[in-house]
Each structure stands twice: as structure tokens, then as C-alpha cells.
Design a protein around this motif. Sequence first.
Motif, PDB file in Angstrom:
ATOM      1  N   GLY A   1       0.794  -1.223   0.000  1.00 19.04           N
ATOM      2  CA  GLY A   1       0.000   0.000   0.000  1.00 19.04           C
ATOM      3  C   GLY A   1       0.825   1.271   0.000  1.00 19.04           C
ATOM      4  N   GLU A   2       2.133   1.143   0.112  1.00 16.47           N
ATOM      5  CA  GLU A   2       2.964   2.338   0.165  1.00 16.47           C
ATOM      6  C   GLU A   2       3.123   2.966  -1.216  1.00 16.47           C
ATOM      7  OE1 GLU A   2       6.730   3.371   2.928  1.00 16.47           O
ATOM      8  OE2 GLU A   2       6.668   1.324   2.189  1.00 16.47           O
ATOM      9  N   PHE A   3       3.328   4.262  -1.224  1.00 12.99           N
ATOM     10  CA  PHE A   3       3.660   4.984  -2.454  1.00 12.99           C
ATOM     11  C   PHE A   3       5.104   5.449  -2.320  1.00 12.99           C
ATOM     12  CE2 PHE A   3       1.585   7.228  -6.118  1.00 12.99           C
ATOM     13  CZ  PHE A   3       2.731   7.818  -6.607  1.00 12.99           C
ATOM     14  N   ILE A   4       5.979   4.846  -3.159  1.00 16.92           N
ATOM     15  CA  ILE A   4       7.408   5.139  -3.067  1.00 16.92           C
ATOM     16  C   ILE A   4       7.846   5.848  -4.340  1.00 16.92           C
ATOM     17  CG2 ILE A   4       9.704   4.096  -2.974  1.00 16.92           C
ATOM     18  CD1 ILE A   4       8.496   3.338  -0.476  1.00 16.92           C
ATOM     19  N   SER A   5       8.600   6.919  -4.209  1.00 19.81           N
ATOM     20  CA  SER A   5       9.174   7.574  -5.391  1.00 19.81           C
ATOM     21  C   SER A   5      10.649   7.277  -5.469  1.00 19.81           C
ATOM     22  CB  SER A   5       9.015   9.089  -5.300  1.00 19.81           C
ATOM     23  OG  SER A   5       7.694   9.438  -5.516  1.00 19.81           O
TER      24      SER A   5
ATOM     25  N   HIS B   1      11.987  12.697 -11.933  1.00 23.49           N
ATOM     26  CA  HIS B   1      13.138  13.561 -11.670  1.00 23.49           C
ATOM     27  C   HIS B   1      12.670  14.875 -11.062  1.00 23.49           C
ATOM     28  CE1 HIS B   1      11.825  14.687 -15.792  1.00 23.49           C
ATOM     29  NE2 HIS B   1      11.878  15.871 -15.220  1.00 23.49           N
ATOM     30  N   ASP B   2      11.344  14.960 -10.832  1.00 21.19           N
ATOM     31  CA  ASP B   2      10.731  16.200 -10.374  1.00 21.19           C
ATOM     32  C   ASP B   2      10.534  16.120  -8.866  1.00 21.19           C
ATOM     33  OD1 ASP B   2       8.083  18.227 -11.654  1.00 21.19           O
ATOM     34  OD2 ASP B   2       8.714  18.048  -9.586  1.00 21.19           O
ATOM     35  N   GLN B   3      11.299  16.909  -8.126  1.00 23.28           N
ATOM     36  CA  GLN B   3      11.256  16.800  -6.661  1.00 23.28           C
ATOM     37  C   GLN B   3       9.877  17.138  -6.117  1.00 23.28           C
ATOM     38  OE1 GLN B   3      12.139  19.862  -4.255  1.00 23.28           O
ATOM     39  NE2 GLN B   3      13.262  21.161  -5.682  1.00 23.28           N
ATOM     40  N   GLU B   4       9.202  18.114  -6.764  1.00 22.70           N
ATOM     41  CA  GLU B   4       7.892  18.511  -6.265  1.00 22.70           C
ATOM     42  C   GLU B   4       6.912  17.337  -6.359  1.00 22.70           C
ATOM     43  OE1 GLU B   4       5.221  21.874  -7.753  1.00 22.70           O
ATOM     44  OE2 GLU B   4       7.224  22.747  -7.563  1.00 22.70           O
ATOM     45  N   GLU B   5       6.975  16.622  -7.517  1.00 23.62           N
ATOM     46  CA  GLU B   5       6.122  15.460  -7.717  1.00 23.62           C
ATOM     47  C   GLU B   5       6.402  14.409  -6.647  1.00 23.62           C
ATOM     48  OE1 GLU B   5       5.939  15.296 -12.236  1.00 23.62           O
ATOM     49  OE2 GLU B   5       6.158  13.201 -11.633  1.00 23.62           O
ATOM     50  N   ALA B   6       7.677  14.129  -6.434  1.00 25.99           N
ATOM     51  CA  ALA B   6       8.049  13.099  -5.471  1.00 25.99           C
ATOM     52  C   ALA B   6       7.586  13.475  -4.079  1.00 25.99           C
ATOM     53  CB  ALA B   6       9.562  12.891  -5.491  1.00 25.99           C
ATOM     54  N   LEU B   7       7.792  14.724  -3.693  1.00 31.08           N
ATOM     55  CA  LEU B   7       7.439  15.140  -2.336  1.00 31.08           C
ATOM     56  C   LEU B   7       5.929  15.122  -2.137  1.00 31.08           C
ATOM     57  CD1 LEU B   7       9.931  18.115  -1.796  1.00 31.08           C
ATOM     58  CD2 LEU B   7      10.147  15.759  -1.001  1.00 31.08           C
ATOM     59  N   SER B   8       5.171  15.566  -3.152  1.00 42.09           N
ATOM     60  CA  SER B   8       3.737  15.706  -2.949  1.00 42.09           C
ATOM     61  C   SER B   8       3.014  14.368  -3.022  1.00 42.09           C
ATOM     62  CB  SER B   8       3.150  16.677  -3.970  1.00 42.09           C
ATOM     63  OG  SER B   8       3.244  16.117  -5.249  1.00 42.09           O
ATOM     64  N   LEU B   9       3.556  13.391  -3.765  1.00 42.85           N
ATOM     65  CA  LEU B   9       2.818  12.138  -3.958  1.00 42.85           C
ATOM     66  C   LEU B   9       3.172  11.044  -2.954  1.00 42.85           C
ATOM     67  CD1 LEU B   9       2.991  11.717  -7.836  1.00 42.85           C
ATOM     68  CD2 LEU B   9       0.918  11.910  -6.479  1.00 42.85           C
ATOM     69  N   SER B  10       4.432  11.047  -2.490  1.00 49.49           N
ATOM     70  CA  SER B  10       4.958   9.826  -1.902  1.00 49.49           C
ATOM     71  C   SER B  10       4.723   9.687  -0.408  1.00 49.49           C
ATOM     72  CB  SER B  10       6.468   9.763  -2.123  1.00 49.49           C
ATOM     73  OG  SER B  10       6.780  10.200  -3.398  1.00 49.49           O
ATOM     74  N   ASP B  11       4.691   8.442   0.016  1.00 43.53           N
ATOM     75  CA  ASP B  11       4.830   8.144   1.438  1.00 43.53           C
ATOM     76  C   ASP B  11       6.301   8.211   1.809  1.00 43.53           C
ATOM     77  OD1 ASP B  11       2.095   7.627   1.833  1.00 43.53           O
ATOM     78  OD2 ASP B  11       2.349   5.652   0.931  1.00 43.53           O
ATOM     79  N   ARG B  12       7.131   7.682   0.907  1.00 43.84           N
ATOM     80  CA  ARG B  12       8.574   7.773   1.123  1.00 43.84           C
ATOM     81  C   ARG B  12       9.270   8.063  -0.193  1.00 43.84           C
ATOM     82  NH1 ARG B  12      11.342   3.015   3.531  1.00 43.84           N
ATOM     83  NH2 ARG B  12       9.685   1.770   2.601  1.00 43.84           N
ATOM     84  N   VAL B  13      10.385   8.759  -0.092  1.00 40.63           N
ATOM     85  CA  VAL B  13      11.168   9.136  -1.263  1.00 40.63           C
ATOM     86  C   VAL B  13      12.511   8.423  -1.200  1.00 40.63           C
ATOM     87  CG1 VAL B  13      12.303  11.047  -2.458  1.00 40.63           C
ATOM     88  CG2 VAL B  13      10.070  11.402  -1.384  1.00 40.63           C
ATOM     89  N   VAL B  14      12.922   7.842  -2.337  1.00 43.83           N
ATOM     90  CA  VAL B  14      14.240   7.227  -2.419  1.00 43.83           C
ATOM     91  C   VAL B  14      15.067   8.115  -3.336  1.00 43.83           C
ATOM     92  CG1 VAL B  14      15.540   5.200  -3.160  1.00 43.83           C
ATOM     93  CG2 VAL B  14      13.272   4.934  -2.140  1.00 43.83           C
TER      94      VAL B  14
END
Lengths: 383, 304
Positions: free
Chosen positions: A55-59, A218-231
Motif C-alpha cells: 500500500g505504500e507509495f514510493i518515489s 526527476h521532479d522533486q515537487e512530484e516526489a514530495l507531494s505524492l509519496s509516502d517515502r522518497v528514495v
Amino acid sequence: MSAQLQTDPRRSAGIGPATGDRPAPRIERLRIRALTKQFGELAALSAFDLDVRGGEFISLLGPSGCGKTTALNCLAGLLEPDAGQIELDGEDIVRTAPERRRFGMVFQNYALFPHLTVERNIAFGLRMQRVPNARIGERVTPALDMVRLREQRDKYPAQLSGGQQQRIAIARAIVTEPRLMLMDEPLSNLDAKLRIEMRTEIRRLHQSLGLTTIYVTHDQEEALSLSDRVVLMEHGVVRQVGTPREVYLEPSSAYTANFLGARNLLPVQIAALSGDRVEVATTTGITLTGRPRGAFSADEAAIAAIRPEHIVLHPAGQDGINTLPGAVQEVEFMGQGTQLSVQSALPEEIIVRTDQDAWSVGDRLTLQFPPDRLFVFPDEGEG
Amino acid sequence: MARSAGTIAPPVEALPAVAGRRRRVNWPVVALLAPALILVLLLFIYPLADGIRLSLHTKSGNPFANYGDFFRDARQRDTIWNTLRLALPATLINLAVAIPLAYRMRRVVHFRRLLTGLFVIPMSLGTVLIAQGMLTFFGPAGWFNKTLIALHLVGEPQRLVHNRTGVMISLIISEFPVTFLILLAFASGIDPNLERAAQMLGANTWQRFWRIVFPLMIPGIATAFALSFVATFAVFPSAVMLGQPAGETRVIAIAAWQAAYEQFDYASASAIAIIMAAIEVLVLALVLGARSRFYRGPASGGKG
């Protein structure tokens, strides 16, 4: 296997309106260990480790060539890793063919079948699973409704806009009720406004379906706004894993900080250490106080980093901790605030983001770096 | 007042063209088109029109007598069937070989030039040269039969030339390159992400080919079929050299040639040539008509 898919009530409950809480995910956990892929001399992916809860959303976030897409393709099975394990609920799937993994994938260029109607595009995966024709219609319609494109079902992909095409591609992937959803820069071909709308849409779908998702961007804004965790990745190596807040507020390296918006990087030398403060000297002899991020010893080379929006501006002549005089070199009006380039006694021009719109080229001012916001990282020998 | 009146009344040039008003001839465009138009006119339209005129030229007064004679005479009528029995199988065999090969090679980068080069060599050989080579190679004492016998695959030499098989082999060799190159271009133009997407949706190799690649190759297949068919339907030298020009490989072109240069009956030779063209046009119309029922757009899945 397909019969089991249809009768499992938890699975058929997967598609439906959002009910607040995320529905139960289809997998418990995904465990990736020491995944390695070499392209000739280039180590595209080195010892990639990742644990994902159902269920996690990982970027996977990083610049082009950082190995994020290689990692995704290895997960999909489209690339064969040189070494490493991918365990899905305890089952090693590294050798499983992509068509048998039951993963969904959304591509950057949508990859809709141009010769099939929207409806047949979405039904494709169900046909491959040998779902009876009568059931296919029952499942395609709710999938079309989920992406709000029911009226377009008889059109061909070329008749749709980019945003609609990508929504169809998402519907095509979710209708098969995949165990894992893989998304390869799905929004990078869309214009800025649509990108933000689709981001919300993806977030909504994830909330209502609880699909375990690996999202490459590659878009930090996308990663930050969507994810539960960012890699955060660089040169095939994982640099930092954490929640969006962690990676943004507590970057572990100058690279992470820089990639997530700390545009001002200064080469410095450690002057003195005292608990949660560190004093550093720039090459031009200015002493600054900041927060140490790592272990240091005196006289060691280090990197000081600060975000443009964290620098405080004062009228010229003001005193205080970490202040120094400067002169405005460039003014860029950004709509939301203004960006200044400021020349000072520091070796490089400092980029400042401010809400004040009163500055013009040549103005004299005082820069202040709040010590809490000035990170000091070990020097890794690269910017 | 005069000034305001001037602004209200539209200028004469802006008025839509009225019926009867002479349309302006765009002379530069005509000049640029002229060389091509003249070529088409001289090399295609004029001979065709003249051929039709000649074919209607009869002693009996019935303008269609030459056509009637052709269809009444079983020996002449059969040439259509003889030609189709060569052209259709040769074209279909080439497609059947070239489609999977082009599919396999669409992403091969290494050796691609070498292989493409090898496949294309027959193109540079003329039909006569191919026929000469085949006569020895596939002959009763040729290497091909010797090899088969040495491998104990056959007991005695197989008859591979001076019959329909020989002509068919030569048509396959000479038409394969064009067929293959056209299909390779179409197969390479298919976005590789489409197959990946199908694979992620559970499609195996066979399903990916039949449901994604093959449908997207149909325009290419139709084009390759049309070009190969037209070329093989006009077969002449190899039918004479490698076949039985008086028997099973008496193709329609031989009938036309005999009428023109053995009986010096240009009128009926023209009629045969027109019949030949009509059959080709008919087959092409069928193929292109069928093609238009399939998808013809770009073979990519969205933005590139």
C-alpha cells in the motif's frame, strides 16, 4: 489463477469509490536486496536495497542517469539484473517473466495501443488473463469511471489529449488489479498545469485503491507531494530514503540537499564543533555557524548548504549572527516572490528567494543565514 | 464622409470569388509541376491510351474482338491462371518468411547491416543472372541435388528447374529483398514500449506479435504485397529460362510477346497487355481496399 483473482472479495473490492481509508493492499511487502545492473562499464544500479510495505507509495527520485528507471525496469522484469533479489511476500521473482508478475506499468509516452479503441486498450490485460467477455465489460466501465473518461470509450488513442491518454494508460494498468504498480515518469510529457491536475488524480487513485506503487520521477515537487517515502538516487546508488519531510528538512548529504532545492553550496573548513552547532570558515575567511550533518574533526573540508528561501534579508548595516553585507546583482521576478543574486564576501553569488518585491539591481543589504537552516555536510569530493 | 464610406465598403479583392470569374493560374506551381506531368503524360498516359486504342483496332469491326478472342481461346485464357499460380504463391511465401524475420530483426543492431546487405544482394542481380545461376545450381547435376543426395535426403536428383518450381524459386529470390526491406521499415517503426506494455499486461511473445505488432504491420504488409505481386505478375525472362514456356509456365507476358513478335498482331498483343494491367489493378484495389479497413495511423503509443 484468473478465477481466483475474480472471486477473491478483497480484490474485487479494490475498484470502487474512495471510502476514506485506504483499502487493504494486495501484497504485504516487497523486499529488494543488492540489486545490481551493469551496462558495459557503467554501473547503472549498484547494490540497490529497498523495503516496501503493502500500500505504500514510493518515489525513486534523481537526475537522469541516476539508475531510477533501471531499478524500475528490473522490478518490472523488462531488464534482467546482474545480481540481487526481489522478493514479493517471500517469493523470489527475479527470474519470473514480466508477463507473469501481474504488475501494472504506466509509461512516460503512455504506450497505448494505437490500433485499439480506448475500451479495448483497457480490456487488453483482462483478455490476457482470460477473463470471460461478460465480465470484461463489468470491469472496464468502472475503470473508465475512475479516470472519468467513460464518454471516450469508443475513441482511438490518437483522438485524445495527452492527459486523457495518460489517464487511459493508468486505467489500463489498474483494471487488471496488479500486485504492484510501476510508473515511469508518467507526467513528464504533460504541460505544467495538466501535470499538477494529474498529480492530484494519481494521489486520489492511490488513496482509493491502496495500490502499492513505485513511481519514478526527476521532479522533486512530484516526489514530495505524492509519496509516502522518497528514495533519492545518484549514480546507481541510493543516497537517502525517507518521508518527504525527512528528505526535505533533514537531508543527509550535500547532494540530497542540493537536489531538493538547497542551491547555495559553499566549500568550507571546520573551525570549531560544539554539540549541535559547528563553526566553519569559508575560503574567503568568513566564519559562519551552522548545523552539522555528519561527524567532523577540526580543519576538515566540508560543504555548507542553505536554501534560497531560508536566507533572511535585512537593510544594509544590520548586525547579528551569520550576517554579512551584500549587493544585489540580479533580480528575477518569479510571480510567487522574487529571486535575487547577491554578491558578498562569500566566494560565490548567493541565491535568495524573498516575498519582498522592493529590490533592484545595485541595492545594498545584509544577508543572514539562520544557523538552524545552514547545514554543514562532509565534503564528498563532488558538488 | 468619403473616408468612412471607404472603410465600410470592403475592397474588391476581398470579395469571395463569384461564379464565372476567371480563377488565377498559379504559373510558378504549374512550371514546377510541368516536368513530372510531362513525364507521366509521355511515359504512362500516352502509351496506355495508345495501347487501348491499338487493342480496339480490329478487322471485323467489333472493337472488342481481340478481348473476346483471348477469353474464348482456352490456351490464352489459361495464361492468367498460370501467372496467378506463380505470382500469388511467390508473393505469399516471401511475406510469410519476411514478416517473422523483420519482426525478429526490428531491434537487432549488431550484424544488422551485414544481414540486410546479404538479403539485399539479389536485388542487384538481374533476373537473367539469377536464372543462369539457378540452372546450374538447382540442375540435376547441381550442388543442391548433390547435397541432398549426399545427405541421403533423396534417392535421385529432384527436378527443380524447367518447371513451375524453378520459376517460383527465382521469383522468391528476386522479390524477397523489397518485401523484407519494406517490412523491416514498418517493424522498426513500431514503438518498443507498446510490446513492453502488452507484456506487463500479461501477453506472451505470441500474443504480443499477433495482437500488437502484426496489426500495426498491416499497412506495410499490404504495400509489400502490392509491389511484389505487380513485379511477379509481369514475370517473363525467368518463365522462359527456368520454366516450360510452352506448358505450365506459359504466363500472360509470354502470350503477349508471342502475339506481338511471332504473329505480329499488335492489336491482340495490346489487348493482352491491357488485360494484364486490368488484373493487376483489380488485385491492387482488393489489397488496398482491405488495408483501408485496418488501422493506418502512426505505430507509436503516444508522445515520443
